[in-house]
Scaffold this motif. Structure first.
Motif, PDB file in Angstrom:
ATOM      1  N   SER A  44      13.928  39.535 -24.024  1.00 24.12           N
ATOM      2  CA  SER A  44      13.574  40.510 -22.988  1.00 24.12           C
ATOM      3  C   SER A  44      13.775  39.967 -21.582  1.00 24.12           C
ATOM      4  O   SER A  44      14.216  40.683 -20.679  1.00 24.12           O
ATOM      5  N   LYS A  45      13.483  38.679 -21.386  1.00 27.39           N
ATOM      6  CA  LYS A  45      13.621  38.108 -20.046  1.00 27.39           C
ATOM      7  C   LYS A  45      15.081  37.932 -19.630  1.00 27.39           C
ATOM      8  O   LYS A  45      15.377  37.707 -18.450  1.00 27.39           O
ATOM      9  N   LYS A  46      15.988  38.042 -20.602  1.00 23.29           N
ATOM     10  CA  LYS A  46      17.406  37.887 -20.290  1.00 23.29           C
ATOM     11  C   LYS A  46      18.068  39.198 -19.881  1.00 23.29           C
ATOM     12  O   LYS A  46      19.241  39.206 -19.505  1.00 23.29           O
ATOM     13  N   GLY A  47      17.315  40.289 -20.016  1.00 25.40           N
ATOM     14  CA  GLY A  47      17.859  41.567 -19.575  1.00 25.40           C
ATOM     15  C   GLY A  47      17.960  42.586 -20.700  1.00 25.40           C
ATOM     16  O   GLY A  47      18.156  42.231 -21.870  1.00 25.40           O
ATOM     17  N   ASP A  48      17.818  43.872 -20.350  1.00 24.01           N
ATOM     18  CA  ASP A  48      17.853  44.934 -21.349  1.00 24.01           C
ATOM     19  C   ASP A  48      19.207  45.027 -22.037  1.00 24.01           C
ATOM     20  O   ASP A  48      19.289  45.388 -23.220  1.00 24.01           O
ATOM     21  N   ASP A  49      20.280  44.717 -21.302  1.00 22.83           N
ATOM     22  CA  ASP A  49      21.612  44.823 -21.904  1.00 22.83           C
ATOM     23  C   ASP A  49      21.772  43.824 -23.047  1.00 22.83           C
ATOM     24  O   ASP A  49      22.364  44.149 -24.089  1.00 22.83           O
ATOM     25  N   ILE A  50      21.254  42.618 -22.870  1.00 27.15           N
ATOM     26  CA  ILE A  50      21.358  41.603 -23.917  1.00 27.15           C
ATOM     27  C   ILE A  50      20.507  42.001 -25.128  1.00 27.15           C
ATOM     28  O   ILE A  50      20.920  41.849 -26.289  1.00 27.15           O
ATOM     29  N   VAL A  51      19.317  42.539 -24.872  1.00 26.37           N
ATOM     30  CA  VAL A  51      18.455  43.006 -25.958  1.00 26.37           C
ATOM     31  C   VAL A  51      19.149  44.109 -26.751  1.00 26.37           C
ATOM     32  O   VAL A  51      19.242  44.061 -27.991  1.00 26.37           O
ATOM     33  N   ASN A  52      19.649  45.116 -26.044  1.00 23.22           N
ATOM     34  CA  ASN A  52      20.283  46.262 -26.720  1.00 23.22           C
ATOM     35  C   ASN A  52      21.556  45.849 -27.455  1.00 23.22           C
ATOM     36  O   ASN A  52      21.826  46.356 -28.566  1.00 23.22           O
ATOM     37  N   ASN A  53      22.331  44.953 -26.868  1.00 24.09           N
ATOM     38  CA  ASN A  53      23.560  44.509 -27.527  1.00 24.09           C
ATOM     39  C   ASN A  53      23.261  43.785 -28.833  1.00 24.09           C
ATOM     40  O   ASN A  53      23.979  43.955 -29.829  1.00 24.09           O
ATOM     41  N   ASN A  54      22.215  42.973 -28.847  1.00 25.99           N
ATOM     42  CA  ASN A  54      21.853  42.252 -30.067  1.00 25.99           C
ATOM     43  C   ASN A  54      21.295  43.198 -31.136  1.00 25.99           C
ATOM     44  O   ASN A  54      21.587  43.036 -32.323  1.00 25.99           O
ATOM     45  N   ILE A  55      20.508  44.182 -30.703  1.00 29.81           N
ATOM     46  CA  ILE A  55      19.970  45.149 -31.669  1.00 29.81           C
ATOM     47  C   ILE A  55      21.094  45.982 -32.275  1.00 29.81           C
ATOM     48  O   ILE A  55      21.135  46.226 -33.489  1.00 29.81           O
ATOM     49  N   ASN A  56      22.027  46.414 -31.427  1.00 30.14           N
ATOM     50  CA  ASN A  56      23.162  47.193 -31.932  1.00 30.14           C
ATOM     51  C   ASN A  56      24.020  46.378 -32.895  1.00 30.14           C
ATOM     52  O   ASN A  56      24.608  46.926 -33.836  1.00 30.14           O
ATOM     53  N   ALA A  57      24.080  45.071 -32.673  1.00 27.20           N
ATOM     54  CA  ALA A  57      24.926  44.209 -33.518  1.00 27.20           C
ATOM     55  C   ALA A  57      24.408  44.102 -34.944  1.00 27.20           C
ATOM     56  O   ALA A  57      25.186  43.853 -35.875  1.00 27.20           O
ATOM     57  N   ILE A  58      23.093  44.275 -35.142  1.00 23.97           N
ATOM     58  CA  ILE A  58      22.546  44.125 -36.502  1.00 23.97           C
ATOM     59  C   ILE A  58      22.394  45.463 -37.222  1.00 23.97           C
ATOM     60  O   ILE A  58      21.986  45.502 -38.388  1.00 23.97           O
ATOM     61  N   LYS A  59      22.718  46.563 -36.537  1.00 23.44           N
ATOM     62  CA  LYS A  59      22.620  47.869 -37.180  1.00 23.44           C
ATOM     63  C   LYS A  59      23.663  48.015 -38.290  1.00 23.44           C
ATOM     64  O   LYS A  59      24.803  47.594 -38.157  1.00 23.44           O
ATOM     65  N   ASP A  60      23.274  48.636 -39.377  1.00 23.05           N
ATOM     66  CA  ASP A  60      24.195  48.906 -40.499  1.00 23.05           C
ATOM     67  C   ASP A  60      24.929  47.649 -40.950  1.00 23.05           C
ATOM     68  O   ASP A  60      26.127  47.688 -41.277  1.00 23.05           O
ATOM     69  N   ILE A  61      24.215  46.515 -40.958  1.00 23.63           N
ATOM     70  CA  ILE A  61      24.860  45.251 -41.326  1.00 23.63           C
ATOM     71  C   ILE A  61      25.379  45.277 -42.757  1.00 23.63           C
ATOM     72  O   ILE A  61      26.379  44.629 -43.080  1.00 23.63           O
ATOM     73  N   SER A  62      24.711  46.047 -43.630  1.00 27.28           N
ATOM     74  CA  SER A  62      25.117  46.077 -45.039  1.00 27.28           C
ATOM     75  C   SER A  62      26.528  46.622 -45.213  1.00 27.28           C
ATOM     76  O   SER A  62      27.267  46.184 -46.106  1.00 27.28           O
ATOM     77  N   SER A  63      26.911  47.553 -44.361  1.00 29.68           N
ATOM     78  CA  SER A  63      28.246  48.153 -44.491  1.00 29.68           C
ATOM     79  C   SER A  63      29.344  47.234 -43.972  1.00 29.68           C
ATOM     80  O   SER A  63      30.534  47.514 -44.170  1.00 29.68           O
ATOM     81  N   LYS A  64      28.953  46.153 -43.330  1.00 29.08           N
ATOM     82  CA  LYS A  64      29.931  45.248 -42.722  1.00 29.08           C
ATOM     83  C   LYS A  64      30.101  43.946 -43.498  1.00 29.08           C
ATOM     84  O   LYS A  64      30.868  43.070 -43.094  1.00 29.08           O
ATOM     85  N   LEU A  65      29.374  43.830 -44.615  1.00 28.83           N
ATOM     86  CA  LEU A  65      29.477  42.612 -45.422  1.00 28.83           C
ATOM     87  C   LEU A  65      30.593  42.737 -46.445  1.00 28.83           C
ATOM     88  O   LEU A  65      30.794  43.789 -47.049  1.00 28.83           O
ATOM     89  N   THR A  66      31.319  41.662 -46.626  1.00 27.89           N
ATOM     90  CA  THR A  66      32.407  41.615 -47.607  1.00 27.89           C
ATOM     91  C   THR A  66      32.165  40.446 -48.563  1.00 27.89           C
ATOM     92  O   THR A  66      31.914  39.322 -48.119  1.00 27.89           O
ATOM     93  N   LYS A  67      32.240  40.699 -49.834  1.00 28.18           N
ATOM     94  CA  LYS A  67      32.026  39.650 -50.826  1.00 28.18           C
ATOM     95  C   LYS A  67      33.251  38.739 -50.901  1.00 28.18           C
ATOM     96  O   LYS A  67      34.384  39.205 -50.980  1.00 28.18           O
ATOM     97  N   VAL A  68      33.008  37.446 -50.833  1.00 31.96           N
ATOM     98  CA  VAL A  68      34.079  36.456 -50.910  1.00 31.96           C
ATOM     99  C   VAL A  68      33.910  35.660 -52.194  1.00 31.96           C
ATOM    100  O   VAL A  68      32.847  35.094 -52.459  1.00 31.96           O
ATOM    101  N   VAL A  69      34.952  35.626 -53.009  1.00 32.77           N
ATOM    102  CA  VAL A  69      34.920  34.874 -54.260  1.00 32.77           C
ATOM    103  C   VAL A  69      35.521  33.499 -54.018  1.00 32.77           C
ATOM    104  O   VAL A  69      36.669  33.376 -53.582  1.00 32.77           O
TER     105      VAL A  69
END
Length: 576
Positions: A44-69
């Motif tokens: 929070s002390k680093k700014g709202d943009d940094i907070v929002n960018n990090n929160i947006n980055a973890i949204k729907d993380i399951s759809s972005k995972l790829t299984k590697v064999v």
């Protein structure tokens, strides 16, 4: 993870993305809500943009995972490793026996092994447009990791400026590049661009190729035609420290022996088993590096004095006599003594008293290297001892104004209003003026440099510091990831230049041989000082963590810089 971070304007910041991925794979319920709360609290002390960018980055993380064999047959077995360096690099050091280390019983490891690693960690690489290039060398000059280098030879894609019948080529090692983009911002004509890496870009590139020999390496272009003795370190992408060390190695090469204080520069400079140095380097403790350098210098001088007495008290004949006479007459000249060393070591039946002391024939400089935590705080007593000694020891301080290596604690180099650990509501006292202190020591050369603002002033200061017979101290302003520069470390070059333009960082030299202070900074634009502070999280976060005192502390920061500039400006006029 890197791609997700880039999409959300947090390039390289993947810790929360990886954390979310792991928690998802562990079926941790409601992890996204929990992480979002933690992100808000932590950032929070680093700014709202940094907070929002990090929160947006973890949204729907399951759809972005790829299984590697992972194919088990591709795993190497120990018998295929070349040596123990290879074993340690593959994280199998626990399998080593004591007897495996006999070769290294004196504590010395081979240098310059980072060039073999080819870490290939960046998704972004640099592309060169030869049609736009003016061959200035700025890109190579500012590259912290030495992955982009100019070559002038018989082969190349364009004619070399100033070298008739020669060709010019800018060689880039994509596997060593960290994709910081500093070189792109350094290019004055837009000949470089950051692009996504493809499979075709993953080719090994060798810097072991012909290049012109330069007679005068003390300018930007020529310095970059010299093979660096510090390359491919583990420093952060865009590191403001590493470029200074690389430049030092290009200007003085094997003439120097480095004593490195523990800190960032020792970690990326000497992480066993591979190091970026191909010159003598050693690391002692955090607190005693200046004393360590002093001890190396004393020992080296004693052995050279002993050799000098041997040479002057013995009689030689023929070619050997000519070489010894030349050595005695040029005993402190590196170029001459190193040339004689190369001739002596191939002579058969060399007398034992010379053969046993061959390595002490070349004259060298001992350099104490470290950060502001060492120089301003815990190691200052040793620096005091060195500056009082009148010994010909050179000190280079990589000043990030914070304890970068240990997590961002305030140092005595930190400034009023700077938010850091141990100064969570903004530092209340002013930065120690090490330049002013060092000037009071007899026969001490002092320089304050900022290579982003004025590369030639940095080169000139290094040259003068080494030419001065006696202690020299060079304070290098170094942008750091801990500063929280808006836009990331790819913008560090512009930010450091701005620091000089607004009077935050001063460029100046004190030469005791002339008893004169040179103010190299232009008249600062103090009206733009506030916008400079606002562009770094270490200052703009103050309004969030300490809104009651923020304005006063930041105003004190500016006032201190104005007073400091005026003091040195007047002092420089006294000796005109």
């Amino acid at each position: 993870a890197n791609a997700i971070a880039l999409e959300n304007n947090i390039k390289g910041k993947i810790s929360k993305i990886m954390e979310a991925s792991i928690l998802h794979l562990l079926d941790y319920s409601d992890f996204d809500s929990i992480l979002s709360t933690r992100i808000t609290k932590e950032f929070s002390k680093k700014g709202d943009d940094i907070v929002n960018n990090n929160i947006n980055a973890i949204k729907d993380i399951s759809s972005k995972l790829t299984k590697v064999v992972i194919n088990s047959s591709s795993n190497k077995v120990r018998e295929s490793y070349k040596d123990i360096i290879d074993i340690i690099n593959h994280r199998e050091g626990n399998s080593l026996k004591v007897s495996d280390l006999i070769k290294y019983k004196n504590g010395c490891f081979e240098g310059a092994l980072t060039k073999n690693e080819k870490r290939n960690v960046s998704d972004m690489i640099v592309k060169w447009d030869s049609s736009k290039c003016i061959e200035c060398g700025m890109c190579s000059f500012y590259c912290p990791h030495g992955v982009i280098r100019p070559f002038i030879s018989n082969e190349g894609s364009k004619d070399a400026i100033g070298y008739p019948d020669k060709k010019y080529e800018l060689v880039i090692s994509n596997k060593d590049c960290l994709g910081c983009g500093v070189c792109v911002s350094a290019c004055p004509v837009g000949a470089l661009s950051l692009v996504n890496k493809t499979d075709e870009d993953n080719k090994d590139v060798s810097f072991d190729r012909d290049n012109v020999e330069v007679k005068d390496r003390f300018n930007v272009k020529n310095s970059q035609l010299v093979q660096p003795k510090f390359e491919f370190s583990g420093a952060c992408a865009g590191c403001g420290e590493a470029a200074y060390i690389k430049l030092l190695s290009q200007l003085y090469g094997n003439q120097i022996v480095i004593a490195n204080a523990t800190g960032c520069s020792s970690i990326y400079g000497g992480s066993v088993p591979s190091t970026p140095y191909s010159l003598p380097w050693a690391n002692s403790l955090f607190e005693d590096n200046a004393e360590f350098a002093f001890g190396i210098n004393t020992s080296f001088n004693n052995k050279r004095d002993r050799l000098y007495n041997i040479l002057t008290n013995n009689t030689y004949s023929g070619e050997l006599k000519q070489l010894v006479d030349e050595l005695i007459n040029n005993y402190n000249n590196y170029e001459v003594t190193n040339n004689i060393y190369n001739k002596l070591k191939v002579i058969d039946n060399l007398p034992d008293e010379i053969k046993d002391n061959l390595e002490y024939i070349p004259a060298r400089y001992i350099v104490a290297l470290g950060g502001d935590g060492w120089a301003y705080d815990i190691g200052f007593n040793g620096i005091d001892h060195v500056l009082c000694s009148n010994q010909n020891i050179k000190i280079m301080i990589l000043d990030t104004e914070i304890y970068s290596n240990t997590g961002g604690q305030a140092s005595k180099s930190s400034r009023v209003g700077q938010v850091a650990k141990f100064a969570g509501e903004g530092k209340k006292n002013i930065k120690k003026d090490l330049f002013r202190i060092a000037m009071t020591y007899p026969n001490t050369y002092v320089a304050s440099i900022n290579m982003s603002a004025n590369p030639m002033q940095a080169i000139k200061s290094m040259k003068e510091a080494f030419e001065h017979v006696g202690p020299s101290i060079i304070i290098c302003y170094a942008p750091c990831i801990e500063h929280g520069i808006k836009g990331g470390m790819g913008c560090s070059l512009k930010e450091a230049k701005k620091a000089a333009e607004v009077g935050y960082s001063l460029l100046m030299r004190y030469n005791p041989d002339e008893n004169k202070l040179y103010m190299d900074s232009k008249e600062p634009k103090f009206d733009e000082y506030d916008s400079f502070l606002e562009n770094e999280v270490r200052y703009n976060s103050l309004k969030k963590v300490n809104p009651d005192e923020a304005q006063e502390l930041l105003e004190d920061n500016k006032t201190n810089s104005i007073n400091r500039y005026n003091y040195y400006k007047e002092l420089s006029k006294e000796n005109e």
